[in-house]
Design a protein around this motif. Structure first.
Motif, mmCIF file in Angstrom:
data_model
loop_
_atom_site.group_PDB
_atom_site.id
_atom_site.type_symbol
_atom_site.label_atom_id
_atom_site.label_comp_id
_atom_site.label_asym_id
_atom_site.label_seq_id
_atom_site.Cartn_x
_atom_site.Cartn_y
_atom_site.Cartn_z
ATOM 1 N N LYS A 18 -71.060 -1.536 -43.860
ATOM 2 C CA LYS A 18 -71.694 -2.491 -43.505
ATOM 3 C C LYS A 18 -72.827 -2.317 -43.021
ATOM 4 O O LYS A 18 -74.549 -2.272 -42.891
ATOM 5 N N THR A 19 -73.019 -1.613 -41.967
ATOM 6 C CA THR A 19 -74.372 -1.219 -41.286
ATOM 7 C C THR A 19 -75.555 -0.784 -42.065
ATOM 8 O O THR A 19 -76.655 -0.858 -41.767
ATOM 9 N N SER A 20 -74.881 0.636 -42.814
ATOM 10 C CA SER A 20 -75.779 0.953 -44.151
ATOM 11 C C SER A 20 -76.558 0.105 -44.627
ATOM 12 O O SER A 20 -77.596 0.649 -44.915
ATOM 13 N N THR A 33 -75.656 6.790 -39.628
ATOM 14 C CA THR A 33 -75.074 5.439 -38.456
ATOM 15 C C THR A 33 -73.902 6.111 -37.364
ATOM 16 O O THR A 33 -73.592 6.517 -38.248
ATOM 17 N N SER A 35 -70.928 4.393 -35.565
ATOM 18 C CA SER A 35 -70.043 3.002 -36.022
ATOM 19 C C SER A 35 -70.257 2.139 -34.690
ATOM 20 O O SER A 35 -70.471 2.223 -33.598
ATOM 21 N N THR A 36 -70.241 1.199 -35.147
ATOM 22 C CA THR A 36 -71.171 -0.084 -34.849
ATOM 23 C C THR A 36 -70.156 -0.651 -33.799
ATOM 24 O O THR A 36 -69.041 -0.380 -33.854
ATOM 25 N N GLY A 58 -65.996 -2.584 -37.412
ATOM 26 C CA GLY A 58 -64.750 -3.098 -38.146
ATOM 27 C C GLY A 58 -63.508 -2.018 -37.654
ATOM 28 O O GLY A 58 -62.859 -2.655 -37.517
ATOM 29 N N ASP A 116 -72.402 5.038 -55.316
ATOM 30 C CA ASP A 116 -72.295 6.805 -55.772
ATOM 31 C C ASP A 116 -71.515 7.531 -55.532
ATOM 32 O O ASP A 116 -72.050 8.473 -56.651
#
Ligand SMILES: Nc1nc2c(ncn2[C@@H]2O[C@H](COP(=O)(O)OP(=O)(O)OP(=O)(O)O)[C@@H](O)[C@H]2O)c(=O)[nH]1
Ligand SMILES: [Mg+2]
Lengths: 222, 871
Positions: A18-20, A33, A35-36, A58, A116
Motif C-alpha cells: 500500500k505504502t509503495s 519502505t 511497515s507503516t 496492515g 511484476d
C-alpha cells in the motif's frame, strides 16, 4: 491546512504494498519502505479538488484504527498481493468489516499488487519453461478479484446496476515498475469526484473558506 | 534530525513542599500556579518570568529569542481541605476568581485568592472532571464542568457559577468511562478498552478506536475546536474529530505516555524518561528532552508545564522565526517551509506575510546555492524576490549606477558567486546560464518592474560574456540597458557590432556608424556580421539624419558604387527630408561615381518615372558616354557593353523627353547606328532611320521591328506608310544588291496586310513576276475581300437592329388601356387599388410591385416592364 474535499483510503494486509503504491503515485518512484505505523496521509491536488489519501497500517495491532480511517471515505482501495492468496482472503475476513463507516456512495476498488513478481497471467507453462528463477507463481488470478468485488457489492447490499462494473474497479498493479498505478488512482478519483457535490449538503460544520471554494468550482464546471 | 523547539526551564524545585509530599496535579493561570498534593494541600505560587539581558552584549540573537529567560516561583497562600486525601484535579476559572478542586470524589469551589471554599457549592460523587473550553452556552460568569460520576456509567454536566453549582445534564454511557475531554456538545471518553465521542445533548455515541489494555492511563485531550488527541495502539498519538474522523496522520510516541500537551504546531508527550515533541504539520518527531520521573505534562493557556513529584518545569517555546531560521541554516528547507506555513494562524497576517516572504527567499537562495535552479526559481517567483538580490551575487553585473543595496539582515551568507561556488568554474557557468534564462524570462514581466535597467544591463553583460546570440535580439528590441556601463562592457568583450546597436538604440547613430565603419575598415575586429557593409548601407538607407547619410555617402560609394547608391535609390521618399535629399543635390554629389550616377538616374527615370527632360537627357548621355568608354577600352568583355546598349536603346525608344538633337550630335561619328536610327525615328524621320537600318546596319529584322514598334498605337495608314518607307528603302537607289531585293520580296510576302496594295503595285520593279509575289498578292486580296465582307456584314447587322427598334416603337404606340374594378393583375390575380400599373410588352397589366418582383425573378428580356401612368 487546506481541508480535503474527499477521502480515499487504502486497506490491505501488511506487506501487500500500500505504502509503495502511494509512494509510486505521489513521488513517482519506488523505494524501500518500512511497515507503516498507524497511518499516514497525502493530499493530492486533483483538478480543483483536494483529495486526501490515507495509507493505513496492515499490521494486526493497528487494525482497530481502520474504521476510523474509513469513516466518511469516498473510496476504499482494497489491496492484496497477487502472489499471496492469503492476502486476498484477509481482505474479506478482516478488512471488509472496517468499511462499515464509509460514506453511502463509496466506491470500492480491488487491487492486486506486485504483478511484476509473477509469471504472465494465464500462461503458467511457458513461464515455467523459460525457467526464470526470479518469477514466482501467481496465486491470485484476476477472476478471483472480480469475484471478490462482486461479493463486496452483494454484502454491502449495493444496487448492482448502479455501481461501476467489476472490470472498471479491479486492477492489477506493480508499485515497483509503476505498471497501472496511475490508471488505478486516476480511475478511482474520476469516479469519486462527481460525489463531492452530494457530500456538501451533508456537512454539519460550516467552513467558510471551503464553501467559497466550492462555489467557485461549481461555477467552473458549468 | 532535531530542531530546538522548546527549552525546559525549572520553575520550582522542591523547596516549597515538605519532604515526602508529592505533587498530584497542577493548574496555571497567568502568573498563578496552583499545586495540589498527595496530602490534600493546595499551594498557590506566583510564577515569575524574568528576561535577563545579556550582560556581555555580545548576543546576536533576534528579539524574542530569550536565551536568558528564567522562571522562579514565590509562595502565596496554601490550604488544606482537611481531608488528608490527595488532591486529584485542579482547575481555575479565572474570570470568576474561582478554583475547582477535586478531592475525595468531591469538587470544591474555592476562591482563587484566599483559597477559602465557597460554602454550599460543591459537587459530590465525581471521579474525574474537565472544564469545557468551548461551551455552547457562552456565559462568562459560569463554567461548564463535565464529570465522570461515581454512579455507574454516568457522566454529568454542571454549570458552575461564582457561588453555586447546577446540574444541567446527566447522560448514561455505554460503559464505564475513565477519562474525558469536552468540546461544545461533545464529550470524548475513554471507556474500558476504546474511545468514543458522545453528543451529550442527543446521547449519540460514535466509536473511535480501541486502545490497548496495557496502556496505564488512556489519554484524552482536547487540542482544538472539535478535535481531540488520544493515545492509541502501538504508542500512537491519534487525532480524531468529534465526528470520528482523523484529519491528521498519527504521531509516534512511545508505548507508555503519561501526559500530552499541545503548543502549536507541536504536540508534546511525556513518558517515564522523555518529553517528545512532534510537529502536527508533518508528524515528524522534532525534539526529545530528557525528563525523568515526570508525572504531569499539560498546557495551560498556551503555556506547557511539566512536573515531577516535586518540581515544576516550564517548556518555553522558541520563537517560530528562530526555529525556522535554525532549520534554514541547517539547509532543511522543506521543514522550514512547512513550519512557516503552519505558523500562519498564529501570527498576524501582515507580519506573517513579511516573514513568510523572507523565508521563501532564504529558501530560494539555499536551493540556488545547491544549484537546484528549478526549485530556487519557483521560490524566488512566489516570494517576489527583488531580482537584484540575485543579480548582485554575480560580480559586476549590476550597473555601477544602480542604487541597490542588499537587504539587511542578508538573505544568505554569500558575498558573491565565487565564494558560493568556491571558484568552481563549471558551477559558475551553470549559475550564469540559470540567471540568463531567468532574467530573459522575467524581463518583460512585472517581476522586473522598476528594475528594468538593472535586469537588462545584467542580461546584456551575461550575453556578451558568453557570446550568446540573444545579445543582438536584446539590443534591437526594447531594452533599458544602462548606456555607460554597457558600452564599456561591450568594448571589453569586443562586441563592437552590438555596441553599434546599443548606440543606435540610444539614438546615437553617429557613434553607431563610427563603430561599424571602423569594423568594416578592419580597424576593429568583430565578425558578428560578415555583411556589415551591406548592413551599414541598409542602415543609411533608412537613416533619417541627412547629415549622417551625407557624411558616410562617400565611404559607402567608394566601397561599392552599385551597392552604395542604394542609400539614395532605396530611400523611401519623405516630405520632411525632401530638401536634404533632392535629386539635383544627389546627382551633383554622384558626379564622381559614374556607375552610381547611372543607377541613380535610372532610379529616377525608370523607377520613379520622373518626367523631367534633364534627367532623361542626362541618363541617355551617360549611357552613350559609358558605351563609348567601354568601346574605347576595347576589352573582350562584351556583355557589359551589350547590356548597357540595350538599356540605352530602351531608353531612347521609350522616353520622349530627352533632347534628341543633342544626342544625335553626341553619337555623330560613332558606330552607334541603331541608336542613331532610333533618334531619327523620334524625329519622325523614318526614312532616314530606315535607311540607316537597311543600308548601314544592314539589319532587316531590326528595320522591320522598327516599323512595328514605331507604329504601335497609331492608325493603319501610319503603319502602312512606315512599311512602305521600308520597302522603298530596300528598293532604292535602284539597287543591285540581291539581298535587299530578297528582303523586299520577303517583306511583301510576309506582311501582305501591312501594305496598301494598290499603292504598292506602282512602286514595285516592273520585272518582278507575279509568281514571285503570289503570296503577297493572295494575302492582300484576301485581306481586301475580308475587309469588304466585314463591312457588308456590319451594315446588315446595323439595319437589322434598326428594324427591331422600329417594331418595338410601333407596338408601344398601341390602344389605350382601360383600368376597371374587374381588371386583375396578371401576376397576382388581385384587383388594382390605385390607378397605377405596369403594362408589359405582351399587353398584360400588372401591379408595379408585381412587375418589380417579376423583373427581379425573371431574366426574360421581352418582358421588360414599361411603366406608364394612365387611367
Ligand atoms: N516486487 C515488488 N515488490 C513490492 C511491490 N510493492 C511493494 N513491494 C515490496 O513489498 C514490501 C512491502 O511494501 P509496503 O508498501 O511497505 O507494504 P504495506 O502494504 O504498506 O505494508 P504495511 O505498511 O505494513 O501495511 C516492500 O519491501 C516493498 O518493497 C511491487 O509492486 N513489486
Ligand atoms: Mg505501509
Amino acid at each position: 491546512m487546506k481541508k480535503p474535499d474527499l477521502k480515499v483510503v487504502l486497506l490491505g494486509d501488511m506487506n501487500v504494498g500500500k505504502t509503495s503504491l502511494l509512494h509510486r503515485y505521489m513521488e513517482r518512484r519506488f523505494q524501500e519502505t518500512v511497515s507503516t505505523v498507524g497511518g499516514a496521509f497525502y493530499l493530492k491536488q486533483w483538478g480543483p479538488y483536494n483529495i486526501s489519501i490515507w495509507d493505513t497500517a496492515g499490521r494486526e495491532r493497528f487494525h482497530g484504527l481502520g474504521s476510523m480511517y474509513c469513516r466518511a471515505a469516498s473510496a476504499v482501495i482494497l489491496t492484496y498481493d497477487v502472489s499471496s492468496m492469503q492476502s486476498l482472503l484477509e481482505l474479506e475476513d478482516r478488512f471488509l468489516t472496517l468499511t462499515d463507516t464509509v460514506s453511502d456512495d463509496c466506491v470500492y476498488a480491488v487491487v492486486g499488487n506486485k504483478v511484476d513478481l509473477t509469471d504472465v497471467a494465464g500462461d503458467e507453462d511457458s513461464a515455467t519453461a523459460l525457467g526464470t528463477p526470479t518469477k514466482i507463481r501467481r496465486q491470485v488470478q484476476l477472476e478471483d478479484a472480480l469475484a471478490f468485488y462482486k461479493k463486496i457489492i452483494k454484502t454491502k447490499m449495493l444496487d448492482e446496476t448502479s455501481v461501476p462494473p467489476a472490470e472498471k474497479l479491479c486492477f492489477e498493479t506493480s508499485a515497483k515498475t509503476g505498471y497501472n498505478v496511475d490508471t488505478l488512482f486516476e480511475g478511482v478519483f474520476s469516479m469519486v469526484v462527481p460525489l463531492i457535490k452530494k457530500q456538501d449538503g451533508q456537512e454539519d460544520t460550516v467552513n467558510l473558506e471551503q464553501s467559497n471554494s466550492h462555489k467557485e468550482t461549481k461555477k467552473g464546471c458549468c | 534530525m532535531s530542531v530546538q523547539a522548546f527549552r525546559l526551564l525549572c520553575a520550582s524545585g522542591r523547596q516549597h513542599l515538605p519532604t515526602g509530599i508529592q505533587i498530584e496535579c497542577l493548574e496555571c493561570s497567568g502568573h498563578d500556579l496552583y499545586l495540589g498534593t498527595s496530602d490534600g494541600f493546595i499551594y498557590h505560587l506566583l510564577l515569575v518570568e524574568e528576561h535577563n539581558s545579556d550582560p556581555t552584549g555580545l548576543s546576536l540573537t533576534h528579539q524574542g529569542d530569550c536565551p536568558n529567560t528564567t522562571f522562579s516561583t514565590t509562595p502565596q497562600r496554601q490550604k488544606q481541605l482537611g481531608l488528608k486525601k490527595a488532591v486529584r484535579e485542579l482547575r481555575a476559572a479565572s474570570a470568576m476568581s474561582r478554583l475547582l478542586v477535586l478531592c475525595d470524589n468531591t469538587i470544591f469551589l474555592l476562591s482563587s485568592e484566599s483559597l477559602e471554599p465557597v460554602p454550599g457549592a460543591k459537587i459530590r460523587g465525581a471521579l474525574s472532571f474537565t472544564l469545557n473550553e468551548n461551551p455552547v452556552n457562552g456565559d462568562p460568569f459560569s463554567v461548564e464542568v463535565c464529570l465522570i460520576s461515581s454512579k455507574r456509567r454516568t457522566v454529568q454536566i454542571f454549570s458552575v457559577g461564582q457561588e453555586k453549582v447546577q446540574l444541567l445534564k446527566e447522560v448514561a454511557t455505554p460503559e464505564q468511562p475513565c477519562a474525558l475531554a469536552a468540546d461544545g456538545h461533545y464529550l470524548c471518553l475513554a471507556l474500558s478498552n476504546h474511545y468514543i465521542t458522545m453528543n451529550y445533548n442527543t446521547g449519540h455515541c460514535q466509536d473511535l478506536f480501541p486502545y490497548p489494555s496495557e496502556q496505564k492511563t488512556p489519554i484524552v485531550k482536547r487540542i482544538s475546536r472539535q478535535e481531540f488527541l488520544l493515545a492509541g495502539p502501538g504508542g500512537l498519538g491519534m487525532f480524531a474529530t468529534v465526528a470520528g474522523i482523523s484529519q491528521r496522520a498519527p504521531v509516534r510516541w512511545s508505548e507508555n505516555v503519561i501526559g500530552a500537551a499541545v503548543s502549536f504546531p507541536y504536540v508534546l508527550a511525556l513518558d517515564e524518561e522523555f518529553i517528545m515533541v512532534h510537529s502536527m504539520l508533518d508528524q515528524q518527531q522534532k525534539q526529545t528532552l530528557a525528563f525523568k520521573e515526570g508525572i504531569i505534562l499539560q498546557d495551560f493557556e498556551g503555556r506547557v508545564i511539566a512536573a515531577t513529584g516535586n518540581g515544576v518545569y516550564v517548556l518555553l517555546p522558541l520563537p517560530l522565526e528562530k526555529q525556522i531560521q535554525d532549520l534554514l541554516s541547517s539547509q532543511r528547507v522543506e521543514e522550514a517551509l512547512i513550519l512557516a506555513k503552519g505558523a500562519r494562524q498564529n501570527i498576524p497576517k501582515e507580519k506573517f506575510q513579511v516573514m513568510y516572504r523572507r523565508i521563501l527567499q532564504q529558501a530560494g537562495f539555499i536551493q540556488f546555492a545547491q544549484l537546484q535552479f528549478l526549485e530556487a526559481k519557483e521560490l524566488f517567483r512566489t516570494s517576489h524576490l527583488d531580482i537584484r538580490e540575485l543579480i548582485s551575487l554575480y560580480p559586476l553585473l549590476l550597473p555601477s549606477s544602480s542604487s541597490f543595496i542588499r537587504m539587511h539582515p542578508p538573505l544568505h551568507e554569500y558575498a558573491d558567486l565565487n565564494q558560493l561556488t568556491r571558484g568552481d568554474q563549471e558551477k559558475v557557468t551553470k549559475c550564469k546560464n540559470f540567471l540568463m534564462s531567468y532574467l530573459s524570462e522575467i524581463r518583460s514581466t512585472e517581476v522586473a518592474n522598476g528594475h528594468q535597467e538593472d535586469v537588462d544591463t545584467a542580461l546584456l553583460k551575461l550575453y556578451a560574456e558568453s557570446d550568446h546570440e540573444s545579445l543582438l535580439d536584446l539590443l534591437v528590441s526594447d531594452n533599458a540597458c544602462d548606456l555607460v556601463d554597457s558600452v564599456s562592457w561591450l568594448e571589453r568583450h569586443k562586441k563592437y557590432f552590438a555596441l553599434g546597436l546599443l548606440y543606435h538604440y540610444n539614438k546615437q547613430d553617429a557613434a553607431a556608424l563610427e563603430v561599424w565603419v571602423r569594423i568594416a575598415n578592419g580597424d576593429l575586429e568583430d565578425n558578428t556580421r560578415p555583411d556589415l557593409y551591406e548592413y551599414v548601407v541598409d542602415f543609411l538607407t533608412f537613416c533619417r539624419d541627412p547629415q549622417l547619410v551625407w557624411q558616410y555617402a562617400d565611404w559607402v560609394l567608394q566601397k561599392s558604387e552599385q551597392v552604395g547608391v542604394q542609400i539614395f535609390t532605396k530611400r523611401s521618399s519623405d516630405v520632411q527630408l525632401h530638401n536634404s535629399f533632392n535629386p539635383d543635390k544627389i546627382i551633383d554629389h554622384l558626379s564622381k561615381y559614374h556607375k552610381a550616377l547611372i543607377m541613380y538616374l535610372e532610379h529616377l527615370v525608370l523607377g520613379k518615372r520622373i518626367q523631367k527632360e534633364k534627367y532623361h537627357t542626362h541618363l541617355a548621355v551617360l549611357y552613350v558616354e559609358e558605351v563609348l568608354h567601354l568601346k574605347s577600352m576595347n576589352t573582350s568583355e562584351q556583355t557589359e557593353e551589350t547590356g548597357l546598349r540595350t538599356r540605352l536603346q530602351n531608353l531612347l525608344r521609350q522616353s520622349n523627353l530627352y533632347r534628341v538633337l543633342l544626342l544625335i550630335d553626341k553619337i555623330k561619328g560613332t558606330d552607334l547606328h541603331l541608336e542613331r536610327a532610333l533618334l531619327h525615328g523620334k524625329l519622325e524621320e523614318h526614312d532616314q532611320a530606315l535607311n540607316i537600318l537597311v543600308h548601314v546596319v544592314k539589319d532587316c529584322s531590326a528595320a522591320e521591328s522598327y516599323c512595328v514598334w514605331n507604329s504601335q498605337g497609331r492608325d493603319t495608314p501610319y503603319r502602312q506608310r512606315l512599311f512602305q518607307l521600308l520597302l522603298s528603302s530596300y528598293l532604292s537607289p535602284p539597287c543591285t544588291d540581291n539581298a535587299l531585293l530578297v528582303a523586299a520580296v520577303d517583306l511583301l510576302n510576309n506582311h501582305p496586310t501591312e501594305f496598301d496594295a494598290a499603292n504598292i503595285l506602282h512602286v514595285l520593279p516592273e520585272n518582278w513576276s507575279v509568281q514571285l509575289m503570289a503570296p503577297f498578292l493572295a494575302g492582300a486580296m484576301r485581306e481586301h475581300i475580308h475587309a469588304l465582307r466585314m463591312t457588308q456584314l456590319a451594315v446588315g447587322l446595323a439595319k437589322a437592329e434598326n428594324f427591331i427598334y422600329k417594331q418595338q416603337k410601333l407596338s408601344m404606340k398601341g390602344k389605350p388601356v382601360v383600368l376597371s374594378d374587374k381588371k386583375l393583375c396578371h401576376v397576382c390575380r388581385n384587383p388594382f387599388q390605385e390607378p397605377v400599373f405596369v403594362r408589359l410588352l405582351s399587353g398584360h397589366i400588372v401591379h408595379t410591385h408585381c412587375a418589380t418582383n417579376m423583373h427581379v425573378n425573371s431574366s426574360l428580356s421581352d418582358n421588360l416592364p414599361n411603366t406608364s401612368k394612365r387611367t
